[in-house]
Design a protein around this motif. Structure first.
Motif, PDB file in Angstrom:
ATOM      1  N   LYS A 103       0.817  -1.216   0.000  1.00  0.00           N
ATOM      2  CA  LYS A 103       0.000   0.000   0.000  1.00  0.00           C
ATOM      3  C   LYS A 103       0.857   1.275   0.000  1.00  0.00           C
ATOM      4  O   LYS A 103       0.500   2.277   0.629  1.00  0.00           O
ATOM      5  N   GLY A 104       1.975   1.213  -0.679  1.00  0.00           N
ATOM      6  CA  GLY A 104       2.845   2.370  -0.777  1.00  0.00           C
ATOM      7  C   GLY A 104       3.777   2.548   0.395  1.00  0.00           C
ATOM      8  O   GLY A 104       4.577   3.496   0.420  1.00  0.00           O
ATOM      9  N   TYR A 105       3.731   1.654   1.368  1.00  0.00           N
ATOM     10  CA  TYR A 105       4.599   1.738   2.546  1.00  0.00           C
ATOM     11  C   TYR A 105       5.755   0.748   2.430  1.00  0.00           C
ATOM     12  O   TYR A 105       5.572  -0.389   1.984  1.00  0.00           O
ATOM     13  N   TYR A 106       6.922   1.197   2.864  1.00  0.00           N
ATOM     14  CA  TYR A 106       8.060   0.298   2.962  1.00  0.00           C
ATOM     15  C   TYR A 106       7.859  -0.581   4.192  1.00  0.00           C
ATOM     16  O   TYR A 106       7.597  -0.097   5.295  1.00  0.00           O
ATOM     17  N   ILE A 150       7.254   0.876   7.937  1.00  0.00           N
ATOM     18  CA  ILE A 150       6.515   0.029   8.874  1.00  0.00           C
ATOM     19  C   ILE A 150       7.447  -1.115   9.273  1.00  0.00           C
ATOM     20  O   ILE A 150       7.792  -1.958   8.440  1.00  0.00           O
ATOM     21  N   CYS A 151       7.853  -1.137  10.536  1.00  0.00           N
ATOM     22  CA  CYS A 151       8.802  -2.146  10.995  1.00  0.00           C
ATOM     23  C   CYS A 151       8.223  -2.911  12.187  1.00  0.00           C
ATOM     24  O   CYS A 151       7.535  -2.322  13.030  1.00  0.00           O
ATOM     25  N   ASP A 203      -3.204  -8.013   7.998  1.00  0.00           N
ATOM     26  CA  ASP A 203      -4.323  -7.454   8.757  1.00  0.00           C
ATOM     27  C   ASP A 203      -3.789  -6.602   9.908  1.00  0.00           C
ATOM     28  O   ASP A 203      -4.314  -5.523  10.196  1.00  0.00           O
ATOM     29  N   ALA A 204      -2.740  -7.089  10.571  1.00  0.00           N
ATOM     30  CA  ALA A 204      -2.118  -6.336  11.659  1.00  0.00           C
ATOM     31  C   ALA A 204      -1.377  -5.114  11.116  1.00  0.00           C
ATOM     32  O   ALA A 204      -1.384  -4.042  11.737  1.00  0.00           O
ATOM     33  N   VAL A 205      -0.751  -5.272   9.956  1.00  0.00           N
ATOM     34  CA  VAL A 205      -0.057  -4.140   9.342  1.00  0.00           C
ATOM     35  C   VAL A 205      -1.048  -3.033   9.000  1.00  0.00           C
ATOM     36  O   VAL A 205      -0.741  -1.845   9.148  1.00  0.00           O
ATOM     37  N   ALA A 231      -3.051   2.426  10.106  1.00  0.00           N
ATOM     38  CA  ALA A 231      -4.132   3.281  10.599  1.00  0.00           C
ATOM     39  C   ALA A 231      -3.665   4.099  11.804  1.00  0.00           C
ATOM     40  O   ALA A 231      -4.031   5.276  11.944  1.00  0.00           O
ATOM     41  N   ASN A 232      -2.842   3.497  12.646  1.00  0.00           N
ATOM     42  CA  ASN A 232      -2.331   4.204  13.827  1.00  0.00           C
ATOM     43  C   ASN A 232      -1.380   5.325  13.426  1.00  0.00           C
ATOM     44  O   ASN A 232      -1.275   6.352  14.123  1.00  0.00           O
ATOM     45  N   LYS A 233      -0.666   5.147  12.296  1.00  0.00           N
ATOM     46  CA  LYS A 233       0.237   6.205  11.815  1.00  0.00           C
ATOM     47  C   LYS A 233      -0.554   7.393  11.300  1.00  0.00           C
ATOM     48  O   LYS A 233      -0.121   8.536  11.388  1.00  0.00           O
TER      49      LYS A 233
END
Length: 204
Positions: A95-98, A134-135, A194-196, A201-203
């Protein structure tokens, strides 16, 4: 062939992309006993095949030391060294996130030892988070057959507390409270995106 790993680590089982993913009629228990790495690889294969995410295990550069040439058309590697300690196990785009994460297993039933991570891995994840990536860490309690996705920011907190006299491990109850438990499914085997999605969403 002899391969020398940094930090005394042992080589992991090779993943073959030709292994079949579970089909709809198979039980979700059909592949119990797989390593966490195999479970993640199967899930990533599903995500890639369905154009959901592109996430791969990182290759580790090696330096060849001894190579035999039994015949002109073939070479056999007899000895090799890893050039440097690896950072984390996996990276990719969703979704565009590393996306960048590591996978660890423990036979402990009550806590996860922080010594399973190395300082250079923590530094790498801090740098990725600082750039908006996202790590996280996959943590599997093999004796309990429970898998959690722990955000890197939470891992950093426990890692830093060590230097202030804190615990050298993270309690299972704390991982369960701060992380996301990943439950087995048919396809993907580990539906960890699903967790990612919740982390994204939290970001936002």
């Amino acid at each position: 062939m002899t391969i020398h790993y940094p930090n005394g680590q042992q080589p992991r089982a090779h993943y073959s992309a030709s292994r079949d993913l579970p089909t709809p009629h198979q039980s979700i228990y059909a592949k119990r006993g797989m390593s966490l790495e195999d479970e993640i690889n199967h899930s990533n294969q599903y995500y890639l095949a369905n154009h959901i995410a592109v996430i791969h295990k990182k290759p580790t550069p090696i330096q060849l030391v001894k190579v035999d040439y039994p015949k002109r058309s073939a070479a056999v590697i007899r000895e090799a060294y890893f050039r440097r300690p690896s950072t984390t196990d996996y990276n990719g785009v969703y979704k565009g996130y590393y996306i960048d994460f590591d996978a660890k297993e423990t036979r402990n039933k009550r806590s996860f030892p922080l010594k399973n991570f190395h300082p250079h891995q923590i530094r790498h994840m801090r740098e990725c988070v600082a750039q908006g990536g996202i790590c996280f860490a996959f943590i599997k309690f093999t004796e309990l057959d429970q898998i959690f996705l722990l955000p890197a920011t939470t891992l950093f907190k426990y890692w830093d507390q060590q230097s202030d006299g804190g615990r050298k491990s993270i309690l299972l109850k704390d991982i369960s409270a701060a992380g996301f438990q990943i439950h087995y499914r048919l396809n993907p085997r580990l539906p960890y995106l699903d967790a990612v999605d919740q982390m994204i969403a939290n970001k936002e």
